[in-house]
Design a protein around this motif. Sequence first.
Motif, mmCIF file in Angstrom:
data_model
loop_
_atom_site.group_PDB
_atom_site.id
_atom_site.type_symbol
_atom_site.label_atom_id
_atom_site.label_comp_id
_atom_site.label_asym_id
_atom_site.label_seq_id
_atom_site.Cartn_x
_atom_site.Cartn_y
_atom_site.Cartn_z
ATOM 1 N N HIS A 105 -21.960 5.246 13.321
ATOM 2 C CA HIS A 105 -21.947 5.334 14.784
ATOM 3 C C HIS A 105 -21.399 4.026 15.357
ATOM 4 O O HIS A 105 -22.145 3.182 15.842
ATOM 5 N N ARG A 106 -20.075 3.868 15.300
ATOM 6 C CA ARG A 106 -19.441 2.623 15.697
ATOM 7 C C ARG A 106 -19.694 2.270 17.164
ATOM 8 O O ARG A 106 -19.713 1.110 17.553
ATOM 9 N N GLU A 107 -19.888 3.305 18.010
ATOM 10 C CA GLU A 107 -20.088 3.053 19.432
ATOM 11 C C GLU A 107 -21.389 2.315 19.720
ATOM 12 O O GLU A 107 -21.574 1.752 20.802
ATOM 13 N N ALA A 108 -22.311 2.279 18.754
ATOM 14 C CA ALA A 108 -23.637 1.687 18.978
ATOM 15 C C ALA A 108 -23.572 0.185 19.238
ATOM 16 O O ALA A 108 -24.408 -0.353 19.966
ATOM 17 N N VAL A 109 -22.590 -0.505 18.656
ATOM 18 C CA VAL A 109 -22.504 -1.958 18.845
ATOM 19 C C VAL A 109 -22.349 -2.305 20.323
ATOM 20 O O VAL A 109 -23.068 -3.144 20.868
ATOM 21 N N ALA A 110 -21.417 -1.635 20.984
ATOM 22 C CA ALA A 110 -21.175 -1.919 22.389
ATOM 23 C C ALA A 110 -22.214 -1.282 23.305
ATOM 24 O O ALA A 110 -22.531 -1.816 24.361
ATOM 25 N N GLN A 111 -22.754 -0.131 22.889
ATOM 26 C CA GLN A 111 -23.703 0.572 23.744
ATOM 27 C C GLN A 111 -25.075 -0.082 23.786
ATOM 28 O O GLN A 111 -25.705 -0.153 24.841
ATOM 29 N N TYR A 112 -25.554 -0.547 22.619
ATOM 30 C CA TYR A 112 -26.954 -0.962 22.526
ATOM 31 C C TYR A 112 -27.180 -2.381 22.017
ATOM 32 O O TYR A 112 -28.284 -2.901 22.130
ATOM 33 N N LEU A 113 -26.154 -3.012 21.426
ATOM 34 C CA LEU A 113 -26.411 -4.228 20.650
ATOM 35 C C LEU A 113 -25.773 -5.485 21.236
ATOM 36 O O LEU A 113 -25.449 -6.420 20.510
ATOM 37 N N ILE A 114 -25.603 -5.512 22.552
ATOM 38 C CA ILE A 114 -25.041 -6.714 23.177
ATOM 39 C C ILE A 114 -25.932 -7.928 22.943
ATOM 40 O O ILE A 114 -25.460 -9.040 22.734
ATOM 41 N N TYR A 115 -27.240 -7.752 22.973
ATOM 42 C CA TYR A 115 -28.161 -8.878 22.765
ATOM 43 C C TYR A 115 -28.251 -9.307 21.301
ATOM 44 O O TYR A 115 -28.794 -10.369 20.999
ATOM 45 N N ASN A 116 -27.761 -8.493 20.392
ATOM 46 C CA ASN A 116 -27.936 -8.736 18.958
ATOM 47 C C ASN A 116 -26.756 -9.527 18.403
ATOM 48 O O ASN A 116 -25.624 -9.040 18.368
ATOM 49 N N ASP A 117 -27.018 -10.749 17.960
ATOM 50 C CA ASP A 117 -25.965 -11.581 17.384
ATOM 51 C C ASP A 117 -26.247 -11.883 15.911
ATOM 52 O O ASP A 117 -25.884 -12.937 15.398
ATOM 53 N N SER A 118 -26.901 -10.960 15.232
ATOM 54 C CA SER A 118 -27.140 -11.156 13.800
ATOM 55 C C SER A 118 -25.809 -11.082 13.052
ATOM 56 O O SER A 118 -24.837 -10.479 13.537
ATOM 57 N N LYS A 119 -25.759 -11.687 11.884
ATOM 58 C CA LYS A 119 -24.509 -11.755 11.120
ATOM 59 C C LYS A 119 -23.967 -10.361 10.797
ATOM 60 O O LYS A 119 -22.766 -10.102 10.913
ATOM 61 N N ASP A 120 -24.835 -9.461 10.387
ATOM 62 C CA ASP A 120 -24.376 -8.126 9.994
ATOM 63 C C ASP A 120 -23.749 -7.375 11.158
ATOM 64 O O ASP A 120 -22.700 -6.743 11.013
ATOM 65 N N ILE A 121 -24.388 -7.438 12.319
ATOM 66 C CA ILE A 121 -23.867 -6.727 13.483
ATOM 67 C C ILE A 121 -22.592 -7.399 13.988
ATOM 68 O O ILE A 121 -21.620 -6.732 14.360
ATOM 69 N N SER A 122 -22.579 -8.732 13.983
ATOM 70 C CA SER A 122 -21.388 -9.461 14.409
ATOM 71 C C SER A 122 -20.209 -9.152 13.491
ATOM 72 O O SER A 122 -19.075 -8.960 13.956
ATOM 73 N N ASP A 123 -20.462 -9.086 12.206
ATOM 74 C CA ASP A 123 -19.386 -8.775 11.258
ATOM 75 C C ASP A 123 -18.903 -7.343 11.397
ATOM 76 O O ASP A 123 -17.730 -7.035 11.141
ATOM 77 N N ALA A 124 -19.798 -6.440 11.812
ATOM 78 C CA ALA A 124 -19.372 -5.058 12.079
ATOM 79 C C ALA A 124 -18.430 -5.024 13.277
ATOM 80 O O ALA A 124 -17.443 -4.279 13.297
ATOM 81 N N ALA A 125 -18.719 -5.861 14.267
ATOM 82 C CA ALA A 125 -17.874 -5.917 15.462
ATOM 83 C C ALA A 125 -16.525 -6.570 15.180
ATOM 84 O O ALA A 125 -15.495 -6.163 15.727
ATOM 85 N N VAL A 126 -16.529 -7.564 14.305
ATOM 86 C CA VAL A 126 -15.301 -8.329 14.079
ATOM 87 C C VAL A 126 -14.221 -7.492 13.405
ATOM 88 O O VAL A 126 -13.018 -7.779 13.527
ATOM 89 N N GLU A 127 -14.608 -6.448 12.714
ATOM 90 C CA GLU A 127 -13.606 -5.590 12.067
ATOM 91 C C GLU A 127 -12.593 -5.077 13.086
ATOM 92 O O GLU A 127 -11.401 -4.939 12.787
ATOM 93 N N TRP A 128 -13.064 -4.813 14.314
ATOM 94 C CA TRP A 128 -12.171 -4.269 15.335
ATOM 95 C C TRP A 128 -11.268 -5.340 15.925
ATOM 96 O O TRP A 128 -10.123 -5.055 16.291
ATOM 97 N N ILE A 129 -11.756 -6.571 16.015
ATOM 98 C CA ILE A 129 -10.885 -7.665 16.446
ATOM 99 C C ILE A 129 -9.797 -7.888 15.402
ATOM 100 O O ILE A 129 -8.623 -8.131 15.733
#
Length: 469
Positions: A105-129
């Motif tokens: 569920h890739r949309e979850a990072v932007a929908q729910y996890l703005i406050y979450n800066d853990s390494k795993d979540i950040s690395d999931a986001a960086v794939e798109w950059i």
Amino acid sequence: MVWRLEVIEAIAGAKENDFYCMVAEKGKDRVRQRAIYALRLDKKNVLTLLKLAESEKDNFQFCGFSGAPCRLMQLNSVKSTILSALGQIEDERVNAYFKDYVKEHREAVAQYLIYNDSKDISDAAVEWIEKLTDLTKQMETKVLTEKQQVLVQTALADMINKTSPRMLQALENFSIENLEDLKEKERTPFWFTYTNICYASSVVRNAKDQFIFQLVHTAVLTKNQAYRKFIQNMLQKQRLEYLPAVLIMSFIYEPERAYEFVKSYLTPEHKKECCSMVYIALSFLYYNSDQHVYYLKYELPIESGFQSYAMTINSLIGNKIEEKKTLNLKLDLRLVELILDEKKEFTILDRLFDKGNEELFPLYQSHYKKMADKGENYVYLKGLQKCGNTDWKGIFCSYIKNHSGHLYSLILKIYIQLPIKIEEKIEELKQALKIIEEKKANSELYYYALDSSLKQEIKDAITKLEKRK
């Protein structure tokens, strides 16, 4: 009952956690859903929320919004509320849950996890950059396919408050110039819409500006000092898009240094862009006249699941949560001077105004009088009154002579209410009447209406003056 829960949460916060748990267990429909959202206030509720997340079914919808094709998103459901509550809790168990969840569920990072800066979540986001970097390097045209539009949107939505070493490296490798002039179609710019706190209406923002604002949101949210060092280093490399974020973090941690980051870019080559970047930074800043403090105010697009669908389509992701951060800041007037030539600068100046800071008055009065003399928007007339102006001679005539809009009646109404001697007011109105006589030659109807209003105001003022004698 939903409204009552919101009031209780606003007043008591986590102190009423037992009550929220009871309603979440025994309540029904939207009342239960709102109570579940309140569980985000206490870490003790992580296991409860994780169990609810496993048991509650997904409810996906196709969500269309301006400037992009439809995307499959989970909106307006109990599951959405559970995920939003979890996403706002800092806890290793939450990180572990979302590490697996975002794979499907890739949309979850932007929908729910703005406050979450853990390494795993950040690395999931960086794939798109990283994918966006590859795309913009290979593009032969600025016209995006639907798949490419989704990639741009996802990358820019996911990057907020993500500061892992891999993300910082990806940002360093990314060239913002590649986001300029992107198009949805051959003659249709690719853009984002957002509702700015400053204005009542939605505003269009291109992809480059969206990237800059996401850097700023990260600066406001992050607790990672490595990000502060990173953006300062990027600014030193002539990457001016990082200046707003650098200024925001300087307001938070070292306000006395804010102007130092700006002054080296006040050269003929960079000054125009530099002033625009300062304007962006100051647009997040407000003054609270009751508490006598400056604070940052910003909105975060976090889907909570229980607002109406009509409210969710105003932003890229979903509902907006307003946040504030109080600062220990004395405003540097040299920064304010840099935004005086920017469009809609009055909105920013008005929000920054501190009537207890006498150093502001000459700067504000000089600028407002200059704009009033040009016949610009009536707000400068009100601004002059707010900052204690006492010299009103010629200002109303300047408006009548130079104003290009049709707001003369409003300008007249404001002028009549100003604390000016009646004799001076009569003289000014008579001079304005002469100007109008010349303008009436253009046969514009509103001049005739203004002519009548002015004559009546002069008559009323003379009557009032005679009664005093």
